[in-house]
Design an enzyme around this catalytic site. Structure first.
Site, PDB file in Angstrom:
ATOM      1  N   GLY A 443       0.814  -1.200   0.000  1.00  0.00           N
ATOM      2  CA  GLY A 443       0.000   0.000   0.000  1.00  0.00           C
ATOM      3  C   GLY A 443       0.854   1.259   0.000  1.00  0.00           C
ATOM      4  O   GLY A 443       1.945   1.309  -0.588  1.00  0.00           O
ATOM      5  N   SER A 444       0.393   2.266   0.722  1.00  0.00           N
ATOM      6  CA  SER A 444       1.036   3.584   0.660  1.00  0.00           C
ATOM      7  C   SER A 444       2.409   3.647   1.311  1.00  0.00           C
ATOM      8  O   SER A 444       3.123   4.631   1.143  1.00  0.00           O
ATOM      9  CB  SER A 444       0.119   4.628   1.295  1.00  0.00           C
ATOM     10  OG  SER A 444      -1.083   4.742   0.547  1.00  0.00           O
ATOM     11  N   THR A 445       2.818   2.611   2.069  1.00  0.00           N
ATOM     12  CA  THR A 445       4.188   2.621   2.604  1.00  0.00           C
ATOM     13  C   THR A 445       5.205   2.530   1.465  1.00  0.00           C
ATOM     14  O   THR A 445       6.402   2.763   1.678  1.00  0.00           O
ATOM     15  CB  THR A 445       4.426   1.450   3.582  1.00  0.00           C
ATOM     16  OG1 THR A 445       4.160   0.213   2.922  1.00  0.00           O
ATOM     17  CG2 THR A 445       3.547   1.580   4.809  1.00  0.00           C
ATOM     18  N   PHE A 446       4.725   2.237   0.256  1.00  0.00           N
ATOM     19  CA  PHE A 446       5.615   2.153  -0.903  1.00  0.00           C
ATOM     20  C   PHE A 446       5.836   3.516  -1.557  1.00  0.00           C
ATOM     21  O   PHE A 446       6.730   3.670  -2.392  1.00  0.00           O
ATOM     22  CB  PHE A 446       5.014   1.172  -1.917  1.00  0.00           C
ATOM     23  CG  PHE A 446       6.014   0.536  -2.835  1.00  0.00           C
ATOM     24  CD1 PHE A 446       7.079  -0.197  -2.342  1.00  0.00           C
ATOM     25  CD2 PHE A 446       5.898   0.662  -4.217  1.00  0.00           C
ATOM     26  CE1 PHE A 446       7.996  -0.794  -3.187  1.00  0.00           C
ATOM     27  CE2 PHE A 446       6.813   0.077  -5.067  1.00  0.00           C
ATOM     28  CZ  PHE A 446       7.870  -0.660  -4.546  1.00  0.00           C
ATOM     29  N   LYS A 447       5.022   4.487  -1.193  1.00  0.00           N
ATOM     30  CA  LYS A 447       5.092   5.793  -1.853  1.00  0.00           C
ATOM     31  C   LYS A 447       6.444   6.492  -1.668  1.00  0.00           C
ATOM     32  O   LYS A 447       6.946   7.109  -2.616  1.00  0.00           O
ATOM     33  CB  LYS A 447       3.946   6.682  -1.375  1.00  0.00           C
ATOM     34  CG  LYS A 447       2.583   6.221  -1.896  1.00  0.00           C
ATOM     35  CD  LYS A 447       1.430   6.986  -1.265  1.00  0.00           C
ATOM     36  CE  LYS A 447       0.095   6.475  -1.793  1.00  0.00           C
ATOM     37  NZ  LYS A 447      -1.052   7.120  -1.115  1.00  0.00           N
TER      38      LYS A 447
END
Length: 725
Positions: A443-447
């Site tokens: 999810g957004s921890t990859f941003k």
């Protein structure tokens, strides 16, 4: 002149060197016997040297009847065949004889009044190491040919018929598994052994019924214990091992309910006539379920284990690591049992030591793990299907690896009932699944990773405003019904704000600007598709099920950690260390080394990476890029609009990123789950006890999304560091 004969235990072929005059020679069928041998061997009978070699060969094959047939019973120490077989088999098999070698020492054998004597040197391996000696074997010349004049001294020169061969074992102590501060995660402990004394049983049926209920055992199992061949009326027959009730625990102002329940059970057991409870040493796991998946557990060696590990020092009384670190470091932890073989005289005194193998205790394994942090994270997430990986972002020391829900390794030592084993396997939360050894949609921890790649490749600019397009967006009509959605509208739509508000649309556009080829190349350089260098094997992270990004929609979804992106939590933590170390990702490591800093020395924060750090992925992006993305991640936690603001502390500057990943069968699926993430770390090298935590909970859809994980990590940090106020 010496002649050598070597052969293996399982009947390897005889192989004598060529003899000169008067020497020995064995010829294959159809080959003429040399003249020298013919001179010695004047008829078809075996000569004494040949008999000696064949006799030794039979020892290795354990063919004791054939050995006896080679002897002259009337003139030997044993006239009775059964006594001969029992004596030889008990000694040779008891000492675990193997790899026998024999060497004929004299060419001219001695003759004396109808007997011949051959001198030889013999050596072989035993349970206590190699044993060798020189000896003589005498032969009588009978009408049937040469026969061995057997006596006990042919086994060992010092052995007489009144002596016994004894074997003493000295079991090795299994090494301990320790955390960085030498707190024991696995090691020796004490439990209670519940047993029966058959002669004191008053009513077996009643006793068996009561024990079956109190110990959760079948009555048949209890009866089988009493039916063992060694059991006598006054024997203590162990039935089951249960937890020991500590007097200190009972003396607490408010003893735990579990302690009181166990005390009540043991009182009820002792009320059954014939029942006794005694202390027994067991492998113990003081942190229980908090470290269950990390430490794993040991189990008793099985017949299959003995077949799979021949010659490695295991026996029927050994234990072996079954999972976790117990299995990973089995070779170092197990040690080697000591063993002594000696001759005991008829009066019971020790006559001589034949072989001695000193005990070698197992090696202690000291980890970088901080058991206090391990327990703090477990206590927060113990009911949630999820995992946490924590490390020092500057040195790479792994401080915690937690999988929840978990199991108590002590249960496997004490023996799981069928009901408990079935409950563990049938629990829909899968407590036996080690989640920190899986890959998950980040999810957004990859941003932050996408942001850094975009800056590195020049596809993105820190200040560029992508423009506010609302909460739903698609590139063009070619995407059909597919739209990327986000939760917050804000302006300006820059990279920093996109991190603060966790904007899916911004990062979908960012991935399209980077392009599939460039994104794949950069992720490959970050270790995707490869085994990460770590003591525990972790599955490789991936960016596609087919090893390449297949479509624009998949590429756009990859920008915010969806699509087919799967990441191992420790791998993600390792990549995050690059934001702390000028673009260099440090290698995570688990086995503690004193020279690496940690508990015994302060890390050197003046370098780009901390003391003891080994660079795993050098310069995956520039120091400038790392610093820019780090500033955005600081605001995720410290800006009131940031999705991680609930974790903010007064005493230390934290940075991080939240994430929520949708897991559903199709675009139309409305019943899918949501994986919640929070990655948080100390953002300054001068921070005391620097820390990076990546936590994941499998389904946060109805319990607050990633905010649920943020609050749990906040509580764990307060337990570990204090309130910080």
């Amino acid at each position: 002149m010496e002649r050598t004969q070597r052969h293996k235990r399982k009947g390897s072929g005889k192989k004598f060197p060529r003899a000169a005059a008067a020497g020995l020679a064995f010829a294959a069928a159809g080959i003429a016997v040399c003249a020298a041998l013919f001179w010695i061997k004047r008829d078809s009978r075996e000569i004494p040297e040949e008999l000696l070699v064949r006799y030794v060969d039979l020892i290795g094959k354990q063919e004791y009847e054939k050995m006896y047939e080679m002897t002259d019973p009337e003139n030997s120490g044993y006239k009775d065949q059964q006594a001969f077989i029992q004596r030889n088999s008990a000694i040779y098999e008891g000492i675990e004889i193997a790899d026998i070698q024999v060497e004929i020492l004299e060419n001219d054998r001695k003759k004396d009044e109808g007997t011949d004597t051959v001198a030889y040197r013999m050596s072989f391996d035993t349970a206590a190491g190699n044993l060798h000696f020189e000896n003589e074997m005498r032969f009588s010349d009978t009408e049937e040919g040469y026969k061995i004049l057997w006596h006990d001294g042919l086994i060992f020169p010092e052995l007489t018929s009144e002596d016994k061969v004894r074997i003493e074992s000295d079991p090795a102590l299994r090494g301990k598994i320790l955390d960085r501060y030498d707190r024991m995660l696995a090691g020796p402990g004490t439990a209670s052994s519940v047993g029966l004394v058959p002669g004191k049983l008053e009513d077996r049926e009643t006793a068996f019924r009561q024990l079956s209920e109190l110990l959760d055992m079948d009555k048949e199992t209890i009866q089988n214990c009493l039916d063992a061949a060694w059991v006598k009326e006054d024997s203590f027959v162990p039935i089951k091992t249960i937890p020991k009730v500590s007097e200190l625990d009972l003396m607490a102002l408010e003893p735990e309910e579990q302690v009181l329940a166990e005390k009540a059970r043991q009182d009820a057991l002792l009320a059954v006539p014939g029942v006794m409870i005694s202390d027994v040493e067991v492998r113990s796991y003081p942190f229980g379920a908090a470290a269950g998946h990390l430490t794993g557990y040991v189990g008793n060696v099985t017949a299959e284990d003995l077949e799979e590990h021949p010659g490695e020092g295991y026996n029927e009384n050994s234990v072996i690591g079954r999972s976790g670190l117990e299995g990973l470091f089995e070779k170092e932890l197990k040690g080697r049992d000591g063993c002594s073989i000696y001759i005991e005289s008829g009066d019971g005194s020790k006559k001589s030591v034949l072989a001695n193998l000193p005990v070698q205790n197992g090696q202690d394994i000291r980890l970088t793990i901080d058991a206090q942090l391990q327990d703090a994270l477990y206590q927060q997430f113990r009911e949630d299907p999820g995992c946490s990986a924590a490390m020092d972002p500057y040195s790479g020391e792994v401080l915690a690896l937690v999988s929840t829900p978990s199991f108590d390794s002590n249960d496997f030592i004490l023996g799981l009932s069928d009901a408990r084993w079935n409950a563990l396997n049938e629990d829909e939360r899968k407590p036996l699944l080690n989640r920190f050894r899986q890959t998950w949609c980040p999810g957004s921890t990859f941003k932050p990773i996408i942001a850094a790649i975009g800056l590195k490749t020049g596809a993105l600019d820190w200040q560029e405003d992508f423009g506010n397009v609302g909460l739903s967006w698609q590139k063009d009509a070619s995407w059909g019904d597919y739209f990327v959605t986000t939760l917050h509208a804000y302006e300006p739509v820059t990279m920093e704000n996109a991190l603060i508000y966790s904007d899916n649309i911004y990062f979908a556009k960012a991935a399209l600007k980077i392009g599939a080829d460039a994104l794949e190349q950069e992720l490959d350089a970050m270790g995707f598709g490869e085994q990460m260098p770590f003591e525990i094997v972790m599955p490789p992270s991936q960016y596609s099920n087919t090893e390449q990004i297949e479509s624009e929609i998949q590429l756009a979804d990859s920008g915010y950690g969806q699509g087919q992106i799967l990441v191992n939590p420790l791998h993600l933590a390792g990549l995050y260390t690059a934001f702390c170390n000028g673009g260099n990702a440090v290698k995570p490591w688990l086995v503690y080394e004193n020279e690496a800093g940690g508990a015994d020395a302060d890390a050197d924060r003046g370098n780009e990476a901390g003391a003891g750090a080994e660079i795993w992925l050098p310069q995956i992006f520039s120091a400038e890029t790392a610093a820019q993305v780090l500033e955005g991640m600081k605001k995720v936690v410290n800006n009131p609009e940031g999705t991680g603001f609930a974790a903010r502390r007064e005493d230390v500057v934290l940075a991080g990123k939240t994430g929520t990943a949708e897991i559903k069968a199709s675009v139309e699926d409305t019943n899918g789950t949501e994986i919640g993430w929070f990655a948080v770390f100390t953002a300054e090298k001068e921070a005391e006890n620097p820390l990076l935590i990546v936590s994941m909970v499998e389904n946060v859809k109805e319990i607050g999304g990633s905010g649920y994980v943020v609050n749990k990590d906040k509580n764990a940090l307060e337990t570990y560091w204090g309130s910080g106020q």
